[in-house]
Design a protein around this motif. Structure first.
Motif, mmCIF file in Angstrom:
data_model
loop_
_atom_site.group_PDB
_atom_site.id
_atom_site.type_symbol
_atom_site.label_atom_id
_atom_site.label_comp_id
_atom_site.label_asym_id
_atom_site.label_seq_id
_atom_site.Cartn_x
_atom_site.Cartn_y
_atom_site.Cartn_z
ATOM 1 N N ILE A 75 -0.381 -2.597 -3.690
ATOM 2 C CA ILE A 75 0.241 -1.587 -4.561
ATOM 3 C C ILE A 75 -0.816 -0.913 -5.425
ATOM 4 O O ILE A 75 -0.838 0.320 -5.577
ATOM 5 C CB ILE A 75 1.329 -2.235 -5.435
ATOM 6 C CG1 ILE A 75 2.492 -2.710 -4.559
ATOM 7 C CG2 ILE A 75 1.833 -1.249 -6.479
ATOM 8 C CD1 ILE A 75 3.508 -3.555 -5.295
ATOM 9 N N THR A 76 -1.694 -1.711 -6.013
ATOM 10 C CA THR A 76 -2.736 -1.163 -6.884
ATOM 11 C C THR A 76 -3.663 -0.230 -6.129
ATOM 12 O O THR A 76 -4.020 0.852 -6.614
ATOM 13 C CB THR A 76 -3.546 -2.308 -7.519
ATOM 14 O OG1 THR A 76 -2.660 -3.172 -8.225
ATOM 15 C CG2 THR A 76 -4.590 -1.766 -8.472
ATOM 16 N N ARG A 112 -2.876 8.083 -1.328
ATOM 17 C CA ARG A 112 -2.610 8.507 0.045
ATOM 18 C C ARG A 112 -2.300 7.271 0.875
ATOM 19 O O ARG A 112 -2.973 6.241 0.744
ATOM 20 C CB ARG A 112 -3.809 9.253 0.654
ATOM 21 C CG ARG A 112 -4.128 10.578 -0.022
ATOM 22 C CD ARG A 112 -3.027 11.609 0.225
ATOM 23 N NE ARG A 112 -3.344 12.901 -0.369
ATOM 24 C CZ ARG A 112 -3.007 13.266 -1.593
ATOM 25 N NH1 ARG A 112 -2.330 12.416 -2.369
ATOM 26 N NH2 ARG A 112 -3.325 14.456 -2.043
ATOM 27 N N VAL A 113 -1.313 7.371 1.751
ATOM 28 C CA VAL A 113 -0.809 6.183 2.440
ATOM 29 C C VAL A 113 -1.837 5.583 3.381
ATOM 30 O O VAL A 113 -2.142 4.388 3.310
ATOM 31 C CB VAL A 113 0.485 6.521 3.208
ATOM 32 C CG1 VAL A 113 0.899 5.337 4.075
ATOM 33 C CG2 VAL A 113 1.603 6.872 2.235
ATOM 34 N N LEU A 114 -2.382 6.397 4.298
ATOM 35 C CA LEU A 114 -3.279 5.845 5.312
ATOM 36 C C LEU A 114 -4.545 5.232 4.705
ATOM 37 O O LEU A 114 -4.907 4.095 5.043
ATOM 38 C CB LEU A 114 -3.626 6.917 6.351
ATOM 39 C CG LEU A 114 -4.438 6.423 7.561
ATOM 40 C CD1 LEU A 114 -3.701 5.286 8.279
ATOM 41 C CD2 LEU A 114 -4.725 7.570 8.519
ATOM 42 N N PRO A 115 -5.253 5.926 3.804
ATOM 43 C CA PRO A 115 -6.424 5.294 3.186
ATOM 44 C C PRO A 115 -6.056 4.035 2.391
ATOM 45 O O PRO A 115 -6.821 3.065 2.367
ATOM 46 C CB PRO A 115 -6.976 6.382 2.258
ATOM 47 C CG PRO A 115 -6.466 7.654 2.835
ATOM 48 C CD PRO A 115 -5.129 7.337 3.404
ATOM 49 N N LEU A 158 0.972 -0.484 -13.895
ATOM 50 C CA LEU A 158 1.922 0.158 -14.811
ATOM 51 C C LEU A 158 1.194 1.079 -15.788
ATOM 52 O O LEU A 158 1.654 2.188 -16.083
ATOM 53 C CB LEU A 158 2.711 -0.913 -15.571
ATOM 54 C CG LEU A 158 3.734 -1.698 -14.745
ATOM 55 C CD1 LEU A 158 4.294 -2.859 -15.558
ATOM 56 C CD2 LEU A 158 4.866 -0.792 -14.274
ATOM 57 N N TRP A 159 0.067 0.620 -16.293
ATOM 58 C CA TRP A 159 -0.704 1.434 -17.253
ATOM 59 C C TRP A 159 -1.252 2.684 -16.589
ATOM 60 O O TRP A 159 -1.121 3.786 -17.112
ATOM 61 C CB TRP A 159 -1.852 0.597 -17.818
ATOM 62 C CG TRP A 159 -2.778 1.390 -18.689
ATOM 63 C CD1 TRP A 159 -2.598 1.738 -19.987
ATOM 64 C CD2 TRP A 159 -4.033 1.966 -18.284
ATOM 65 N NE1 TRP A 159 -3.662 2.493 -20.439
ATOM 66 C CE2 TRP A 159 -4.557 2.643 -19.407
ATOM 67 C CE3 TRP A 159 -4.750 1.961 -17.090
ATOM 68 C CZ2 TRP A 159 -5.771 3.313 -19.358
ATOM 69 C CZ3 TRP A 159 -5.969 2.633 -17.041
ATOM 70 C CH2 TRP A 159 -6.467 3.298 -18.166
ATOM 71 N N TRP A 160 -1.860 2.513 -15.431
ATOM 72 C CA TRP A 160 -2.496 3.636 -14.745
ATOM 73 C C TRP A 160 -1.458 4.679 -14.283
ATOM 74 O O TRP A 160 -1.628 5.867 -14.520
ATOM 75 C CB TRP A 160 -3.282 3.105 -13.546
ATOM 76 C CG TRP A 160 -4.043 4.166 -12.791
ATOM 77 C CD1 TRP A 160 -3.591 4.912 -11.751
ATOM 78 C CD2 TRP A 160 -5.386 4.581 -13.022
ATOM 79 N NE1 TRP A 160 -4.557 5.763 -11.297
ATOM 80 C CE2 TRP A 160 -5.683 5.582 -12.064
ATOM 81 C CE3 TRP A 160 -6.369 4.202 -13.916
ATOM 82 C CZ2 TRP A 160 -6.929 6.215 -11.999
ATOM 83 C CZ3 TRP A 160 -7.623 4.827 -13.845
ATOM 84 C CH2 TRP A 160 -7.884 5.814 -12.913
ATOM 85 N N ALA A 161 -0.406 4.200 -13.626
ATOM 86 C CA ALA A 161 0.599 5.121 -13.074
ATOM 87 C C ALA A 161 1.433 5.771 -14.167
ATOM 88 O O ALA A 161 1.996 6.850 -13.945
ATOM 89 C CB ALA A 161 1.503 4.378 -12.100
ATOM 90 N N ALA A 218 0.806 -1.230 0.000
ATOM 91 C CA ALA A 218 0.000 0.000 0.000
ATOM 92 C C ALA A 218 0.839 1.281 0.000
ATOM 93 O O ALA A 218 0.568 2.206 -0.772
ATOM 94 C CB ALA A 218 -0.974 -0.026 1.177
ATOM 95 N N PRO A 219 1.893 1.392 0.855
ATOM 96 C CA PRO A 219 2.657 2.648 0.873
ATOM 97 C C PRO A 219 3.741 2.736 -0.204
ATOM 98 O O PRO A 219 4.361 3.787 -0.336
ATOM 99 C CB PRO A 219 3.325 2.639 2.262
ATOM 100 C CG PRO A 219 2.931 1.370 2.934
ATOM 101 C CD PRO A 219 2.343 0.478 1.913
ATOM 102 N N LEU A 220 3.976 1.663 -0.936
ATOM 103 C CA LEU A 220 5.137 1.599 -1.822
ATOM 104 C C LEU A 220 5.162 2.761 -2.811
ATOM 105 O O LEU A 220 6.164 3.476 -2.940
ATOM 106 C CB LEU A 220 5.145 0.264 -2.575
ATOM 107 C CG LEU A 220 6.403 -0.007 -3.394
ATOM 108 C CD1 LEU A 220 7.567 -0.373 -2.477
ATOM 109 C CD2 LEU A 220 6.152 -1.151 -4.391
ATOM 110 N N ILE A 221 4.078 2.964 -3.517
ATOM 111 C CA ILE A 221 3.999 4.056 -4.497
ATOM 112 C C ILE A 221 3.164 5.210 -3.961
ATOM 113 O O ILE A 221 3.456 6.376 -4.233
ATOM 114 C CB ILE A 221 3.426 3.523 -5.826
ATOM 115 C CG1 ILE A 221 4.405 2.500 -6.422
ATOM 116 C CG2 ILE A 221 3.180 4.652 -6.812
ATOM 117 C CD1 ILE A 221 3.911 1.817 -7.668
ATOM 118 N N ALA A 222 2.136 4.871 -3.172
ATOM 119 C CA ALA A 222 1.293 5.926 -2.599
ATOM 120 C C ALA A 222 2.110 6.881 -1.734
ATOM 121 O O ALA A 222 1.846 8.091 -1.713
ATOM 122 C CB ALA A 222 0.166 5.301 -1.785
#
Length: 324
Positions: free
Chosen positions: A187-188, A195-198, A316-319, A99-103
């Motif tokens: 990750i997705t 946002r990390v917490l949500p 990958l597509w979305w980001a 969850a926090p990896l990219i957020a």
């Protein structure tokens, strides 16, 4: 007279690093989480080796398999703690790694800073995903291999059935595939929420629902159940000791099946009359055999890996196309 230096300069510590460039920066950024998960994996692995050694020593002292060792795994705290840790690992990876990896980079603005430098957005995403997936794969393969090594030779002594999640999901290829899938899910969710917490809350809820409810239903449907008919009120053959009973029926001589409790009357006379009326002469079990476990586990792994691939492609597509 001045001397000419012909020797190559001594390599610095940075030149000897296994990782360089972007992968090294990603590992350094997440080194605390990486160290915690790898440390937990190592400690659990050592614990499994110790518990297996203790079990072997106990069984040798009791003369197993020639003699009955009783139930050495009953109320076994070490086994309970180990399985709780392994069962909790998908949640840990989804919530605290995925969850926090990219957020986290999106929320702090690090993602925008990195991708305005010499690194492309796709390179940054691949490095991030590569770290998370490698961590999930290493932890899953190590713990699954050791847990299988502990359980399989002595499965008759373990109180859990092979189809139970505590066994089925933690042995063979299922655990690594499960960790990859739930990490990809975290990750997705993080990429979508930004946002990390949500994102962590969303990953927690999804993982909890999946592991506690949805996956239990999927597991039982990974292969077709079989039917076995035998004379009523006789013992089930010994070869079904490892079989998982899906359902139980009673049947007539012509093969008609009735619900097992159809003749559950209040008196014996009424019960016998019901049995005679329906011509019930057989007991029938619907079951999954232990021999199906390997195929079912690979089917489960295939489903989870396919889900991981789809989630990765979407991420990958979305980001790659949305503003960071």
């Amino acid at each position: 007279m001045s001397a000419t230096l012909t020797e190559k300069p001594t390599a610095t510590g940075s030149d000897r690093r296994l990782l360089r460039g972007l992968p090294w920066l990603v590992v350094r950024q997440h080194r605390t989480a990486l160290a915690c998960v790898l440390g937990l994996t190592l400690l659990t692995a050592i614990w499994i080796v110790y518990e297996r050694h203790e079990l072997v020593q106990l069984l040798d002292a009791k003369g197993w398999p020639e003699k009955d060792p009783g139930q050495p795994m009953e109320n076994h705290r070490g086994y309970e703690y180990i399985t709780n840790i392994i069962n909790g690992l998908p949640l840990i990876l989804a919530v605290f790694i995925g969850a926090p990896l990219i957020a986290g980079d999106q929320e702090s603005g690090t993602a925008q800073l990195v991708t305005t430098q010499s690194v492309s957005r796709r390179q940054w995403l691949i490095a991030k995903l590569g770290l998370a997936y490698t961590l999930a794969l290493v932890s899953g393969v190590v713990l699954s291999a050791l847990f299988t090594w502990w359980w399989k030779p002595y499965r008759s002594l373990f109180l859990s059935e092979w189809i139970d999640g505590v066994i089925f999901d933690n042995t063979g290829p299922v655990l690594p595939a499960f960790l990859l899938f739930l990490t990809a899910t975290g990750i997705t969710i993080g990429v979508l929420v930004r946002r990390v917490l949500p994102a962590m809350v969303g990953a927690f809820l999804f993982t909890s629902v999946t592991t506690l409810f949805v996956w239990d239903e999927i597991r039982l449907r990974l292969d077709s159940s079989q039917m076995f008919t035998y004379p009523k009120d006789t013992e089930l053959p010994e070869r079904f000791a490892d079989a998982y009973e899906v359902d139980r029926w009673v049947g007539s001589a012509d093969g008609t099946l009735y619900n097992w409790g159809i003749c559950a009357e209040t008196t014996e006379k009424a019960q016998n009359a019901c049995i005679e009326k329906h011509g019930i002469v057989n007991d029938v079990i619907e079951y999954l055999d232990y021999s199906q476990m390997g195929a079912m586990q690979w089917s489960a792994a295939g489903i989870l890996l396919a889900g991981t691939a789809l989630l990765t492609a979407f991420t990958l597509w979305w980001a790659s196309r949305r503003p960071l």
